[in-house]
Design an enzyme around this catalytic site. Structure first.
Site, PDB file in Angstrom:
ATOM      1  N   TYR A 153       0.829  -1.204   0.000  1.00 43.41           N
ATOM      2  CA  TYR A 153       0.000   0.000   0.000  1.00 43.41           C
ATOM      3  C   TYR A 153       0.865   1.256   0.000  1.00 43.41           C
ATOM      4  O   TYR A 153       0.619   2.195  -0.771  1.00 43.41           O
ATOM      5  CB  TYR A 153      -0.922  -0.009   1.214  1.00 43.41           C
ATOM      6  CG  TYR A 153      -1.733   1.257   1.385  1.00 43.41           C
ATOM      7  CD1 TYR A 153      -2.752   1.573   0.490  1.00 43.41           C
ATOM      8  CD2 TYR A 153      -1.481   2.120   2.439  1.00 43.41           C
ATOM      9  CE1 TYR A 153      -3.497   2.730   0.642  1.00 43.41           C
ATOM     10  CE2 TYR A 153      -2.222   3.281   2.606  1.00 43.41           C
ATOM     11  CZ  TYR A 153      -3.223   3.584   1.706  1.00 43.41           C
ATOM     12  OH  TYR A 153      -3.959   4.735   1.859  1.00 43.41           O
ATOM     13  N   LYS A 157       1.212   4.512  -2.703  1.00 44.77           N
ATOM     14  CA  LYS A 157       1.024   5.919  -2.361  1.00 44.77           C
ATOM     15  C   LYS A 157       2.306   6.719  -2.603  1.00 44.77           C
ATOM     16  O   LYS A 157       2.245   7.913  -2.926  1.00 44.77           O
ATOM     17  CB  LYS A 157       0.562   6.060  -0.910  1.00 44.77           C
ATOM     18  CG  LYS A 157      -0.854   5.536  -0.691  1.00 44.77           C
ATOM     19  CD  LYS A 157      -1.866   6.202  -1.629  1.00 44.77           C
ATOM     20  CE  LYS A 157      -3.280   5.717  -1.398  1.00 44.77           C
ATOM     21  NZ  LYS A 157      -4.266   6.365  -2.292  1.00 44.77           N
TER      22      LYS A 157
END
Length: 266
Positions: A153, A157
């Site tokens: 994740y 980002k």
């Protein structure tokens, strides 16, 4: 004067969480909305809540290029232009270290969180060139500071941050601004799901309040207000910005983390 009067916003992931809060704020600011979601149930809910404003809903998966292309075309057919593309759709699961992340989980995270931005830009950039519009990406503070047991994740980002800056340079000659908003913890259905994946779910709420210097974990409207600023003409000379809307979480993150003596993520 309404900040988004006569503007058309193409908003992905706009039927729940931060995206839905953005939809409400953008509508109140005078925008027409084309909202993209891959969840029929959340589309029905959003329809019932957004009322009588000018809103077009499209069932589409941002990880699918053809579906995004069709959604862009539908938006143009209905409204005739696009002034803003807000890439908000995203997923955060799984909450795992890198070696525990499956290939399918890795690929799905990048397909939604990163390729989704590629597809909306690929198919929507010509419309933005005509309107002199702008792009907003929903990033995360963890793209800057990292995060334990959430490697894939945070990688997505971090990619969003880099994309935002490079896109800002590429599209500045066309008068197109590109920015990102970077929240820390925000109370959303996604965060509630995240909390259940943690080693001690019952302590997650206290943890999320404590990591923010301002002392609480906010609702999505806090992020939506910042997003409204970035896509409006009030930010007309702002581009390539990764705007933290984090309550100061990054300032005391490492210190607070050691005090908690638990393994959590933002």
């Amino acid at each position: 004067m309404l900040l988004l009067a006569d503007k058309v916003v193409f908003l992905t992931g706009g039927t729940e969480g931060i995206g839905f809060e953005c939809a409400k704020v953008y509508q109140q600011a005078g925008a027409s909305l084309c909202i993209i979601s891959n969840d029929p149930g959340s589309i029905s809910y959003a329809k019932s809540r957004l009322g009588s404003g000018i809103v077009e809903f499209v069932l589409a998966d941002v990880a699918n290029s053809d579906q995004v292309k069709n959604a862009i075309e539908q938006c143009l057919d209905v409204f005739g232009k696009i002034d803003v593309i807000h890439n908000n759709a995203g997923i955060s699961s799984p909450s795992k270290a890198l070696h525990d992340t499956t290939q399918l989980e890795w690929e799905m995270l990048f397909a939604v969180n990163v390729s989704g931005i590629y597809y909306t830009t690929l198919h929507g950039i010509d419309a933005l060139k005509k309107s002199g519009g702008n792009i907003l990406n929903t990033g995360s503070l963890v793209g800057e500071i990292g995060q334990e047991i959430h490697a894939a994740y945070t990688a997505t980002k971090g990619a969003v941050n880099s994309l935002t800056k490079s896109m800002a340079l590429d599209y500045a000659p066309f008068g197109i601004r590109v920015n990102a908003v970077a929240p820390a913890g925000v109370i959303t259905p996604l965060l509630r799901s995240w909390s259940q994946q943690q080693p001690d779910p019952e302590s997650a709420a206290e943890y999320l309040a404590n990591i923010h210097a301002l002392g609480y974990c906010p609702e999505g409207d806090v992020i939506a207000d910042a997003c409204l600023f970035l896509i409006s003409d009030m930010a007309r000379f702002v581009t390539g910005c990764i705007l933290p809307v984090s309550g100061g979480a990054e300032l005391g993150y490492k210190k607070m983390y050691s005090k908690q003596k638990q393994v959590y993520d933002l």
